[in-house]
Design a protein around this motif. Structure first.
Motif, PDB file in Angstrom:
ATOM      1  N   GLY A  20       0.792  -1.225   0.000  1.00 20.02           N
ATOM      2  CA  GLY A  20       0.000   0.000   0.000  1.00 20.02           C
ATOM      3  C   GLY A  20       0.820   1.269   0.000  1.00 20.02           C
ATOM      4  O   GLY A  20       0.275   2.376  -0.043  1.00 20.02           O
ATOM      5  N   LYS A  23       4.372   1.311  -4.382  1.00 25.63           N
ATOM      6  CA  LYS A  23       5.378   0.720  -5.291  1.00 25.63           C
ATOM      7  C   LYS A  23       4.834   0.622  -6.711  1.00 25.63           C
ATOM      8  O   LYS A  23       5.467   1.068  -7.655  1.00 25.63           O
ATOM      9  CB  LYS A  23       5.786  -0.665  -4.784  1.00 25.63           C
ATOM     10  CG  LYS A  23       6.396  -0.668  -3.405  1.00 25.63           C
ATOM     11  CD  LYS A  23       6.812  -2.062  -2.949  1.00 25.63           C
ATOM     12  CE  LYS A  23       5.626  -3.004  -2.826  1.00 25.63           C
ATOM     13  NZ  LYS A  23       4.627  -2.644  -1.829  1.00 25.63           N
ATOM     14  N   THR A  25       2.386   2.176  -8.090  1.00 20.91           N
ATOM     15  CA  THR A  25       2.109   3.526  -8.603  1.00 20.91           C
ATOM     16  C   THR A  25       3.394   4.177  -9.109  1.00 20.91           C
ATOM     17  O   THR A  25       3.427   4.752 -10.198  1.00 20.91           O
ATOM     18  CB  THR A  25       1.477   4.388  -7.486  1.00 20.91           C
ATOM     19  OG1 THR A  25       0.294   3.722  -7.021  1.00 20.91           O
ATOM     20  CG2 THR A  25       1.128   5.783  -7.984  1.00 20.91           C
ATOM     21  N   ARG A 174       5.364  10.850  -1.883  1.00 18.17           N
ATOM     22  CA  ARG A 174       4.764  12.158  -1.619  1.00 18.17           C
ATOM     23  C   ARG A 174       3.358  12.178  -2.185  1.00 18.17           C
ATOM     24  O   ARG A 174       3.149  11.828  -3.350  1.00 18.17           O
ATOM     25  CB  ARG A 174       5.591  13.270  -2.289  1.00 18.17           C
ATOM     26  CG  ARG A 174       6.917  13.525  -1.613  1.00 18.17           C
ATOM     27  CD  ARG A 174       7.642  14.697  -2.281  1.00 18.17           C
ATOM     28  NE  ARG A 174       9.068  14.648  -1.956  1.00 18.17           N
ATOM     29  CZ  ARG A 174       9.948  13.850  -2.588  1.00 18.17           C
ATOM     30  NH1 ARG A 174       9.560  13.099  -3.582  1.00 18.17           N
ATOM     31  NH2 ARG A 174      11.215  13.844  -2.231  1.00 18.17           N
ATOM     32  N   ASN A 176       0.164  12.689  -4.017  1.00 18.92           N
ATOM     33  CA  ASN A 176      -0.172  13.354  -5.288  1.00 18.92           C
ATOM     34  C   ASN A 176       1.019  14.018  -5.975  1.00 18.92           C
ATOM     35  O   ASN A 176       0.860  15.026  -6.648  1.00 18.92           O
ATOM     36  CB  ASN A 176      -1.298  14.390  -5.056  1.00 18.92           C
ATOM     37  CG  ASN A 176      -2.568  13.682  -4.620  1.00 18.92           C
ATOM     38  OD1 ASN A 176      -2.918  12.631  -5.175  1.00 18.92           O
ATOM     39  ND2 ASN A 176      -3.199  14.174  -3.569  1.00 18.92           N
TER      40      ASN A 176
HETATM   41  N1  ADP Z   1       1.990   9.513  -4.189  1.00 18.57           N
HETATM   42  C1  ADP Z   1       0.709   9.106  -4.078  1.00 18.57           C
HETATM   43  N2  ADP Z   1      -0.268  10.018  -3.919  1.00 18.57           N
HETATM   44  C2  ADP Z   1      -1.560   9.611  -3.783  1.00 18.57           C
HETATM   45  N3  ADP Z   1      -1.979   8.317  -3.803  1.00 18.57           N
HETATM   46  C3  ADP Z   1      -1.020   7.370  -3.972  1.00 18.57           C
HETATM   47  C4  ADP Z   1       0.344   7.712  -4.122  1.00 18.57           C
HETATM   48  N4  ADP Z   1       1.059   6.549  -4.276  1.00 18.57           N
HETATM   49  C5  ADP Z   1       0.148   5.544  -4.216  1.00 18.57           C
HETATM   50  N5  ADP Z   1      -1.088   6.029  -4.041  1.00 18.57           N
HETATM   51  C6  ADP Z   1      -2.324   5.234  -3.890  1.00 18.57           C
HETATM   52  O1  ADP Z   1      -2.135   4.389  -2.772  1.00 18.57           O
HETATM   53  C7  ADP Z   1      -2.672   3.072  -3.036  1.00 18.57           C
HETATM   54  C8  ADP Z   1      -1.550   2.049  -2.887  1.00 18.57           C
HETATM   55  O2  ADP Z   1      -0.616   2.247  -3.933  1.00 18.57           O
HETATM   56  P1  ADP Z   1       0.056   0.976  -4.673  1.00 18.57           P
HETATM   57  O3  ADP Z   1       0.884   1.514  -5.783  1.00 18.57           O
HETATM   58  O4  ADP Z   1      -0.986  -0.037  -4.975  1.00 18.57           O
HETATM   59  O5  ADP Z   1       0.995   0.440  -3.495  1.00 18.57           O
HETATM   60  P2  ADP Z   1       1.888  -0.908  -3.443  1.00 18.57           P
HETATM   61  O6  ADP Z   1       2.126  -1.330  -4.843  1.00 18.57           O
HETATM   62  O7  ADP Z   1       3.123  -0.492  -2.708  1.00 18.57           O
HETATM   63  O8  ADP Z   1       1.057  -1.888  -2.660  1.00 18.57           O
HETATM   64  C9  ADP Z   1      -3.240   3.113  -4.432  1.00 18.57           C
HETATM   65  O9  ADP Z   1      -4.639   3.339  -4.341  1.00 18.57           O
HETATM   66  C10 ADP Z   1      -2.563   4.298  -5.066  1.00 18.57           C
HETATM   67  O10 ADP Z   1      -3.376   4.912  -6.033  1.00 18.57           O
END
Ligand code: ADP
Ligand code: GDP
Length: 208
Positions: A20, A23, A25, A174, A176
Motif C-alpha cells: 500500500g 510501489k 504507482t 509524496r 499526489n
Molecule cells: N503519491 C501518491 N499520492 C496519492 N496516492 C497514492 C500515491 N502513491 C500511491 N497512491 C495510492 O495508494 C494506493 C496504494 O498504492 P500501490 O501503488 O498499490 O501500493 P503498493 O504497490 O506499494 O502496494 C493506491 O490506491 C494508489 O493509487
C-alpha cells in the motif's frame, strides 16, 4: 557499449516497501515517463486483482506451477508474502543485465534480503509512506483486500517499516506527487552508477 566497464555496468535495482506504500504507482509512473529500465515481471500465486493483466503485472500461477518452478531452479529468489508465493524468474533478469540494461525488481523485504545476499552490488531502495495513517488509509482505500487480509498486511507493514534501515536509500512517497518521487529514484540510480564508475563505496542515506 561494453557493459563490463564499471561506468556502463548495468544496475540491479530493488524497490521494496510495505503493502500500500505506492510501489506499483511509482513503477507505473516510471513506465509512463519512459525511464529506460527492464521492469522485471515476477510470478505469484496470489489471485489476480480486477484490472491486473497476466504477463504484465505478474505471471499468475497455481501453487503447483509455482512449486515446479522452484524445483527447476527458475527463481532468482522467492518468498511467501502475506500468505501467497512470489518469485522472480531468473533468466529474464540475467539476460537484461547481459544486454546492458538496468533492471528493476519490485520485491518484499524478504526478497530484498535475498538479493542483497546473492547480488551484493545491487541497489536496494525502500519506499516509505508519508505517515502510518497515510499508509493505512491508502491500503484500505485501494479495496483490494478482505478485512482479514487487510489486517495481516497492516501488521506486516509495521514490521516491514522497521527493515528500512537495511536498504541503501529510503525514498519517501509524496502525496499526489509521484513524478517527483520518480525523479528522485532516477537521480539515485544515476548517482550510484557514476559513483561505482569512480570506484567510490556506496553511501546509504535517507533521501528527502
Ligand atoms: N503519491 C501518491 N499520492 C496519492 N496516492 C497514492 C500515491 N502513491 C500511491 N497512491 C495510492 O495508494 C494506493 C496504494 O498504492 P500501490 O501503488 O498499490 O501500493 P503498493 O504497490 O506499494 O502496494 C493506491 O490506491 C494508489 O493509487
Ligand atoms: N520476494 C518477492 N516479493 C515480491 C515479488 N513480486 C512481488 N513481491 C512483493 O510481494 C508483496 C505483495 O505484492 P502484492 O500482492 O502485489 O501487494 P501490494 O504490495 O499491496 O501491491 C509486495 O511487497 C511486492 O513487492 C517477488 O517476486 N519476490
Amino acid at each position: 557499449m561494453d557493459s563490463n566497464l564499471p561506468c556502463n555496468k548495468p544496475l540491479l535495482v530493488v524497490l521494496s516497501g510495505p503493502s500500500g506504500v505506492g510501489k506499483d504507482t511509482v513503477l507505473q509512473k516510471m513506465r509512463e515517463m519512459q525511464i529506460p529500465m527492464h521492469y522485471a515481471i515476477t510470478a505469484t500465486t496470489r489471485p489476480k486483482r480486477p484490472g491486473e493483466i497476466d504477463g504484465y503485472h505478474y505471471y499468475f500461477l497455481s501453487v503447483e506451477e509455482f512449486k515446479k518452478k522452484i524445483e527447476q531452479g527458475e527463481f532468482l529468489e522467492y518468498a511467501n508474502v502475506y500468505g501467497n508465493w512470489y518469485g522472480s524468474p531468473k533468466s529474464p533478469v540475467i539476460r537484461a543485465l547481459k544486454e546492458g540494461k538496468d533492471v528493476l525488481l519490485k520485491l518484499d523485504v524478504q526478497g530484498a534480503r535475498s538479493v542483497r545476499k546473492d547480488f551484493p552490488e545491487a541497489l536496494l531502495l525502500f519506499l516509505a509512506p508519508p505517515s502510518i495513517e497515510w499508509l493505512k488509509y491508502h491500503l484500505r482505500a485501494r479495496k483490494t483486500e478482505t478485512p482479514e487480509k487487510l489486517r495481516a498486511r497492516e501488521e506486516a507493514a509495521l514490521e516491514e517499516l522497521k527493515a528500512a534501515d537495511e536498504f541503501d536509500y529510503v525514498v519517501l512517497n509524496r502525496d499526489n506527487d509521484v513524478e517527483s518521487v520518480v525523479r528522485e529514484i532516477v537521480e539515485i540510480i544515476n548517482r550510484e552508477k557514476s559513483s561505482r564508475c569512480l570506484g567510490r563505496p556506496q553511501e546509504s542515506s535517507v533521501s528527502r
